[in-house]
Design a protein around this motif. Structure first.
Motif, PDB file in Angstrom:
ATOM      1  N   CYS A   1       0.834  -1.201   0.000  1.00 36.41           N
ATOM      2  CA  CYS A   1       0.000   0.000   0.000  1.00 36.41           C
ATOM      3  C   CYS A   1       0.872   1.254   0.000  1.00 36.41           C
ATOM      4  O   CYS A   1       0.574   2.226  -0.692  1.00 36.41           O
ATOM      5  N   ASP A   2       1.955   1.213   0.761  1.00 39.35           N
ATOM      6  CA  ASP A   2       2.825   2.385   0.841  1.00 39.35           C
ATOM      7  C   ASP A   2       3.586   2.607  -0.462  1.00 39.35           C
ATOM      8  O   ASP A   2       3.820   3.751  -0.877  1.00 39.35           O
TER       9      ASP A   2
ATOM     10  N   SER B   1       1.259   4.337  -2.652  1.00 36.38           N
ATOM     11  CA  SER B   1       0.992   5.729  -2.285  1.00 36.38           C
ATOM     12  C   SER B   1       2.016   6.654  -2.937  1.00 36.38           C
ATOM     13  O   SER B   1       1.707   7.785  -3.289  1.00 36.38           O
TER      14      SER B   1
ATOM     15  N   THR C   1      -4.235  -1.930  -4.451  1.00 34.01           N
ATOM     16  CA  THR C   1      -2.917  -1.456  -4.010  1.00 34.01           C
ATOM     17  C   THR C   1      -2.260  -2.449  -3.056  1.00 34.01           C
ATOM     18  O   THR C   1      -1.250  -2.147  -2.447  1.00 34.01           O
TER      19      THR C   1
ATOM     20  N   CYS D   1      -1.428   9.264   7.209  1.00 31.49           N
ATOM     21  CA  CYS D   1      -1.848   8.804   5.878  1.00 31.49           C
ATOM     22  C   CYS D   1      -0.682   8.913   4.901  1.00 31.49           C
ATOM     23  O   CYS D   1      -0.099   9.982   4.741  1.00 31.49           O
TER      24      CYS D   1
ATOM     25  N   VAL E   1      -0.802   9.013   1.805  1.00 30.83           N
ATOM     26  CA  VAL E   1      -1.148   9.762   0.598  1.00 30.83           C
ATOM     27  C   VAL E   1      -1.413  11.236   0.895  1.00 30.83           C
ATOM     28  O   VAL E   1      -1.494  12.048  -0.017  1.00 30.83           O
TER      29      VAL E   1
ATOM     30  N   LYS F   1      -9.975  13.590  -1.057  1.00 31.61           N
ATOM     31  CA  LYS F   1      -9.519  12.234  -1.352  1.00 31.61           C
ATOM     32  C   LYS F   1     -10.437  11.483  -2.307  1.00 31.61           C
ATOM     33  O   LYS F   1      -9.967  10.738  -3.150  1.00 31.61           O
TER      34      LYS F   1
ATOM     35  N   CYS G   1      -6.208   7.425  -1.735  1.00 33.34           N
ATOM     36  CA  CYS G   1      -6.270   6.481  -0.625  1.00 33.34           C
ATOM     37  C   CYS G   1      -5.785   5.142  -1.137  1.00 33.34           C
ATOM     38  O   CYS G   1      -6.093   4.766  -2.261  1.00 33.34           O
ATOM     39  N   VAL G   2      -4.987   4.462  -0.334  1.00 40.98           N
ATOM     40  CA  VAL G   2      -4.519   3.136  -0.729  1.00 40.98           C
ATOM     41  C   VAL G   2      -5.067   2.043   0.180  1.00 40.98           C
ATOM     42  O   VAL G   2      -4.663   0.897   0.097  1.00 40.98           O
TER      43      VAL G   2
END
Ligand code: SF4
Ligand code: SF4
Ligand code: SF4
Ligand code: SF4
Ligand code: SF4
Lengths: 346, 366
Positions: free
Chosen positions: A96-97, A100, A145, A247, A249, A302, A315-316
């Motif tokens: 996920c990161d 992002s 993601t 977050c 993102v 978002k 958003c992931v």
């Protein structure tokens, strides 16, 4: 590109090799909590972590950074820019990161190029770690993601924990170069290994505890801007910065100067739209006077404006905003609730 | 004391095959499917009934209680304005938030509030400091048998797999399994005491000290295990260098999200120094000096004020043991002034008065 198995007994050697020409950032225990930090030895790495509370993207867009120093020289100024070009390797960054960062790229190298961000980004190698057990707040599969990762996501290598060994998948040339350097430490992966990875990926995705259905969301939000729904939803919010600061993102920042006599520096640091003073203008007017407006802004940026502008939500699905929220504000629930408002009206 | 747990399921949920006999009460739709929020039926029903009454009689404009949270480990504050929203309210053993913190936002309105023993102490201190008017708040008191710490639960079982949490006297049963997997859910059994928040393990006032009515019979004080100030005493014994390095490591984690400050019921300045823009006294830049000062300013301002609700520690996303700072202050206050905040309405806070018998500055600095 050939995938490789590296036995866990040799992973320290692998990290040593990475440390030869880069600063290795990996999850370590800091004051009792796992956080990504530069390591001095492979032994420090905490392999058993879930997704860390603070995202390792803080090494690409740090909480604060000095942009330049200034010093008065007669009637002129001397400026010294601080472009960070340290070679870094983030080891164990979650899918996920990684995803992002692709979204942040749009912001920092879109219309205007941000040299500070870009230098750090270009000097950072990403060695991702596939998620086998999603956390209780994760919903990355709703965005694609995570919990696995494909070549387009932007990681250089992907590690998959197969128990005795790490399966290493190569995504980029940079990743390939690393694997060539460590060739003696691994063995070529077999098709059985590959199959095992696929089984694990399917299992992880099916264990995803939450899902967000984005279908029709921006349209629903378009009808809902003035709705009392936001008033109701935001009442419990404490206007802190936990959800935004954590977050991966969120990218809003503040810029200010610190000076003493004839010299000083210009600093950029994170800011949060959820803070009361975020939108405060000089003269004292605040176009987002209450928590209703600030929380709504967070959601609209978002999930409406971003989808319209970039084609995807900012958003992931890492779940950090829920995990950290003092009042259990659940973004999935807030957005699903928004959609159902519109359905009810129709 | 009986605790009947009722199955409350989200509207979207399928039939619960594991507890087919359980009564099903729909609450707000929850994001995580397959999970159940267990409630203390007796107290929940009583709360709903009373809130319905308060709203329809026009006693309060809002009532703040708890509603089911995002998963079985959490509840969430609930603002009820209309009688048809009353059904959202729940009470269970995850009801941790100190709802008193919202009072600062509604000083002029007539508010109803659910308070546990510890929460009621914040109300007392706010009344003493003239931050709220007693006639503006209607307090439903809940005699409290302790709240579970989600972090302690998560340390013992994967929070993503928790389907339901239920209690029976001093035991807690946690049903784990993963939706989509065919394996039968398992039921894990724990001593409730092991899962409680630290503050609940050493709670002296489980019964509200100020209230308009109680929603249950008063409960006995839980037998305490270990001292309340153990962590403080431990630190006090270490050298000043050790203490400094301990706190430096902790404060270096701080991201200055201000969750600790914003959740605190006793942090009520209308304009906070740390967020003020005009003039801007401090920036958001989390340099070590500013961060240290932030925590010390909060500590000094809390002398004789902090009632030890431990909300600051609970909400800190990076697990800084903020409670230790405030327990140190509580301990000092007790030793120096024999004062504990939030107990009696007619005892003046030590920093609001002067007594010749107070220890001299030399004594304090010793
Ligand atoms: S973390 Fe929660 S309380 Fe804090 S600003 Fe975000 S939604 Fe509001
Ligand atoms: S909005 Fe929440 S879930 Fe989405 S990326 Fe940000 S922190 Fe993660
Ligand atoms: S959100 Fe997805 S990728 Fe991120 S930690 Fe959770 S499972 Fe992994
Ligand atoms: S909640 Fe924790 S991280 Fe946030 S400001 Fe307070 S101490 Fe710092
Ligand atoms: S300082 Fe912490 S423990 Fe004290 S009243 Fe505030 S939130 Fe509660």
């Amino acid at each position: 590109m050939q995938d490789t198995l590296i036995h866990k007994g040799r992973i320290a050697e692998f990290i040593h090799e990475l440390m030869q020409d880069s600063q290795v950032i990996a999850p370590v225990s800091v004051g009792g909590q796992a956080r990504f930090k530069p390591i001095e030895s492979p032994e420090e790495v905490e392999w058993g972590y879930g997704n860390t509370t603070v995202s390792p993207t803080e090494f690409i867009l740090p909480h604060s950074e000095s942009l330049f120093q200034f010093e008065q020289r007669g009637t002129d100024f001397n400026l010294t820019y601080n472009i960070d070009n340290v070679n870094r390797t983030i080891l164990g960054i979650r899918p996920c990161d990684v995803s992002s960062l692709r979204m942040l790229d749009e912001v920092f190298k879109g219309k205007y190029e941000d040299p500070y961000y870009l230098s750090r980004r270009n000097h950072t190698t990403l060695i991702a770690m596939m998620c086998l057990e999603p956390g209780g707040s994760c919903f990355c599969s709703s965005f694609g993601t995570g919990p696995g990762l494909d070549a387009e996501a932007g990681a250089d290598l992907l590690l998959v924990d197969l128990g005795e060994a790490f399966y290493v998948q190569v995504f980029t040339e940079r990743g390939q170069t690393i694997m060539e350097r460590v060739a003696s430490m691994g063995t070529p992966a077999t098709s059985a290994d590959r199959e095992q990875v696929e089984v694990l990926a399917v299992q992880a995705a099916s264990n995803m505890p939450r899902t967000l259905d984005l279908e029709g969301l921006p349209e629903a939000m378009g009808q809902l801007f003035e709705s009392a729904y936001w008033d109701k939803i935001s009442r419990k919010c404490l206007a802190c910065g936990a959800c935004t600061y954590l977050c991966p993102v969120c990218y809003c920042f503040d810029v200010f100067d610190t000076c003493s006599q004839a010299q000083g520096e210009r600093v950029r640091c994170w800011d949060a739209c959820t803070f009361k003073s975020f939108a405060l203008l000089s003269g004292g007017h605040n176009p987002r006077p209450s928590i209703k407006e600030s929380y709504r802004q967070k959601m609209y940026h978002k999930f409406k404006f971003a989808i319209e502008r970039h084609g995807y939500a900012l958003c992931v699905g890492c779940g950090r905003c829920l995990e950290a929220c003092p009042v259990d504000m659940d973004i999935v629930q807030v957005l699903s609730g928004a959609k159902s408002q519109v359905v009810e009206v129709v | 004391m009986t605790h009947t747990a009722t199955q409350v399921r989200g509207l979207v949920e399928v039939v619960d095959e594991h507890h087919p006999e359980a009564e099903r009460v729909p609450v707000l739709t929850r994001a995580r499917s397959g999970t159940s929020i267990m409630v203390d039926t007796e107290k929940t029903e009583r709360i709903r009934e009373r809130v319905r009454g308060l709203l329809s009689e026009g006693r309060v404009e809002y009532f703040i209680g708890y509603e089911a949270g995002s998963d079985p480990l959490h509840v969430s504050p609930s603002f009820v304005q209309q009688t048809d929203e009353v059904e959202h309210l729940v009470w269970n053993l995850m009801s941790i938030n100190n709802l008193v913190t919202y009072l600062k936002r509604y000083r002029k309105q007539r508010m109803g509030l659910l308070v546990k023993g510890c929460d009621s102490r914040s109300v007392i201190e706010l009344l003493k400091l003239h931050q709220v008017k007693r006639e503006n708040v209607y307090l439903l008191g809940v005699p409290c048998t302790g709240i579970l710490d989600p972090k302690k639960v998560a340390a013992r079982c994967n929070p993503a797999a928790i389907l339901a949490i239920r209690e029976d006297h001093d035991l807690v049963f946690i049903e784990v399994g993963v939706e989509g997997r065919t394996d039968e859910p398992q039921v894990l059994e724990f001593e409730k005491h092991d899962l409680l928040f630290d503050k609940c393990r050493s709670c002296d006032y489980p019964n509200p000290l100020v209230y308009d009515e109680l929603v249950g019979d008063p409960v006995p004080v839980r037998a305490r295990v270990g001292g309340k100030f153990e962590d403080v005493e431990h630190l006090e014994q270490s050298s000043i260098e050790e203490r400094l390095s301990f706190w430096q490591e902790q404060f270096n984690k701080c991201i200055r999200c201000y969750a600790c400050k914003n959740v605190c019921p006793m942090c009520f300045c209308a304009e906070c120094l740390w967020e003020k823009r005009d003039p801007q006294w401090v920036t958001k830049y989390p340099n070590p000096n500013d961060t240290f000062t932030f925590h010390m300013i909060r500590a000094y301002h809390m002398v004789g004020r902090c009632t030890g609700c431990m909300e600051c520690e609970r909400v800190c996303p990076v697990d800084i043991p903020l409670g230790t700072i405030f327990k140190k202050i509580e301990k000092d206050c007790l030793e120096l002034f024999d004062y504990q905040p939030g107990l009696e309405l007619d005892v003046v806070p030590p920093l609001s008065t002067f007594d010749e018998g107070d220890q001299s500055q030399e004594d304090l600095l010793r």
